[in-house]
Design a protein around this motif. Sequence first.
Motif, PDB file in Angstrom:
ATOM      1  N   ILE A  70       0.868  -1.175   0.000  1.00  0.00           N
ATOM      2  CA  ILE A  70       0.000   0.000   0.000  1.00  0.00           C
ATOM      3  C   ILE A  70       0.906   1.225   0.000  1.00  0.00           C
ATOM      4  O   ILE A  70       1.860   1.307   0.786  1.00  0.00           O
ATOM      5  CB  ILE A  70      -0.905   0.026   1.251  1.00  0.00           C
ATOM      6  N   VAL A  71       0.624   2.196  -0.868  1.00  0.00           N
ATOM      7  CA  VAL A  71       1.465   3.382  -0.994  1.00  0.00           C
ATOM      8  C   VAL A  71       0.620   4.629  -0.791  1.00  0.00           C
ATOM      9  O   VAL A  71      -0.466   4.762  -1.372  1.00  0.00           O
ATOM     10  CB  VAL A  71       2.149   3.441  -2.378  1.00  0.00           C
ATOM     11  N   LEU A  76      -1.215  10.433   4.312  1.00  0.00           N
ATOM     12  CA  LEU A  76      -2.625  10.693   4.038  1.00  0.00           C
ATOM     13  C   LEU A  76      -3.312   9.368   3.736  1.00  0.00           C
ATOM     14  O   LEU A  76      -2.830   8.555   2.954  1.00  0.00           O
ATOM     15  CB  LEU A  76      -2.765  11.654   2.861  1.00  0.00           C
ATOM     16  N   GLY A  77      -4.448   9.166   4.369  1.00  0.00           N
ATOM     17  CA  GLY A  77      -5.138   7.890   4.299  1.00  0.00           C
ATOM     18  C   GLY A  77      -4.847   7.014   5.496  1.00  0.00           C
ATOM     19  O   GLY A  77      -5.588   6.072   5.776  1.00  0.00           O
ATOM     20  N   VAL A  78      -3.760   7.317   6.220  1.00  0.00           N
ATOM     21  CA  VAL A  78      -3.464   6.613   7.469  1.00  0.00           C
ATOM     22  C   VAL A  78      -4.264   7.291   8.573  1.00  0.00           C
ATOM     23  O   VAL A  78      -4.191   8.501   8.751  1.00  0.00           O
ATOM     24  CB  VAL A  78      -1.953   6.654   7.791  1.00  0.00           C
ATOM     25  N   SER A  97       4.927   5.017   2.966  1.00  0.00           N
ATOM     26  CA  SER A  97       4.504   6.416   3.014  1.00  0.00           C
ATOM     27  C   SER A  97       5.677   7.296   2.592  1.00  0.00           C
ATOM     28  O   SER A  97       6.759   7.226   3.187  1.00  0.00           O
ATOM     29  CB  SER A  97       4.037   6.793   4.426  1.00  0.00           C
ATOM     30  N   TRP A  98       5.460   8.086   1.543  1.00  0.00           N
ATOM     31  CA  TRP A  98       6.512   8.987   1.024  1.00  0.00           C
ATOM     32  C   TRP A  98       6.213  10.394   1.539  1.00  0.00           C
ATOM     33  O   TRP A  98       5.202  10.994   1.185  1.00  0.00           O
ATOM     34  CB  TRP A  98       6.504   8.944  -0.493  1.00  0.00           C
ATOM     35  N   ASN A 117       6.443  -3.634   9.324  1.00  0.00           N
ATOM     36  CA  ASN A 117       5.549  -3.653   8.157  1.00  0.00           C
ATOM     37  C   ASN A 117       5.399  -2.279   7.521  1.00  0.00           C
ATOM     38  O   ASN A 117       4.506  -2.067   6.714  1.00  0.00           O
ATOM     39  CB  ASN A 117       4.161  -4.184   8.565  1.00  0.00           C
ATOM     40  N   THR A 118       6.281  -1.334   7.891  1.00  0.00           N
ATOM     41  CA  THR A 118       6.147   0.038   7.398  1.00  0.00           C
ATOM     42  C   THR A 118       7.457   0.485   6.772  1.00  0.00           C
ATOM     43  O   THR A 118       8.536   0.230   7.298  1.00  0.00           O
ATOM     44  CB  THR A 118       5.769   0.999   8.536  1.00  0.00           C
ATOM     45  N   LEU A 119       7.344   1.173   5.649  1.00  0.00           N
ATOM     46  CA  LEU A 119       8.488   1.765   4.961  1.00  0.00           C
ATOM     47  C   LEU A 119       8.234   3.259   4.835  1.00  0.00           C
ATOM     48  O   LEU A 119       7.199   3.677   4.323  1.00  0.00           O
ATOM     49  CB  LEU A 119       8.649   1.132   3.573  1.00  0.00           C
TER      50      LEU A 119
END
Length: 403
Positions: A70-71, A76-78, A97-98, A117-119
């Motif tokens: 998921i990108v 935003l969206g989190v 998340s960028w 589980n997060t980048l």
Amino acid sequence: MDALALRHRGRAPRLLLLTSAYFLLGELKAACQRLGVAHLLLDFASRSVDRDLFVNTIREAAARFKPDAIVTVNHLGVDHEGVLYALAGELKLPLVSWFVDNPEFILPLYPKPDPQNTLILTWDADSLDAVRGFGFTNVFWLPLGADPERFRPGREGRPEWRSRVSFVGNSMVRKTATRLEAAAPGPGLLAAFAGLARAFGRSGERSAEAFVAAARPDLAPELAALPLLRRVAYSTALVWHSTLEYRLGCVAQTLPFGPLIAGDSGWNQLLAGSTGHRLHKELNYYEELPGFYGASEVNFNCTSLQMKGAVNQRVFDVPAAGAFLLTDQRRQIERLFEPDTEIALYRGPEEIAGLVERFLADPEGRERLARAGRARVLAEHTYGHRLSALMAAIQQCFPGRVR
């Protein structure tokens, strides 16, 4: 690790893009299309979505599309309750998340992350350690870039955009006022605000909160006592006001050359009493900016102080459009362009007038720099390059997840 060194190998990950009003999701979608990367864009921007509908939409998309990650952009969206973190973990979908705005103003407002589980990708290399300090372990530098199809030479601009010198940017007047109002600081912090913002802008410190603690330790307890949202708002207001003063000081150096200044109505207030310049309303990024840059002999840029070492969008978009840019020196720019060969830099406001005069008198020099800058963008700094680095980071951090 420097994400610029990453190149994806093997099958490209299938990407579930969580959209928002932010422009960058559109650039990622376009890059996916050009590179043939399987993607699905979920649009939550135009409607209010309750928790159950949000969860069910993600579940249905995961079952139907079978993404590998998921990108999103700027988180935003989190959600602030951690629902997406938990859902991504349950579905074994890495959350990417960028950040293209200061993550130190955003991440404190979210729950503790799932670091396995997060980048996190950040456009500012100086923020890598700060992001790790929030509990993230998979953290890379990923600068902004340009869409070479949108920003390209030959885009026609309006006749009124013709100018010798132009500047595009927010005055920060309203942004500062809004954040300061949200902070509702006590009398000590309020009285010291303007002076602190000015001093912060001149300092090398990146964190406004750390700067207050060092410069005015007597005010540190008052700042620390503010609830989290108000404390972040005060820090943001300091950065925005320091940017306001910095930009005003830089733009003032261009006034003898009759600049065209495109931005919000705050410029009317800041430049009241000044003459020679023209003011233009804010420009639409997609529909107007691609033609605007080519209409100026010198596109002038001064960067927000939320990024004391990083570079902003114009550093990529203007040369992509085949136009000439004069921008402020930033530490990270030398990792992206060759100064004075591919990009023109001023090292402080005192250099601006002389450089503007020099380049206005040297059309061949402007053309040479613009041509070299565009070549560098096309070779290394398109959103296709950034998407490739993003996918490589997914493959490196989550081996075996790409099915």
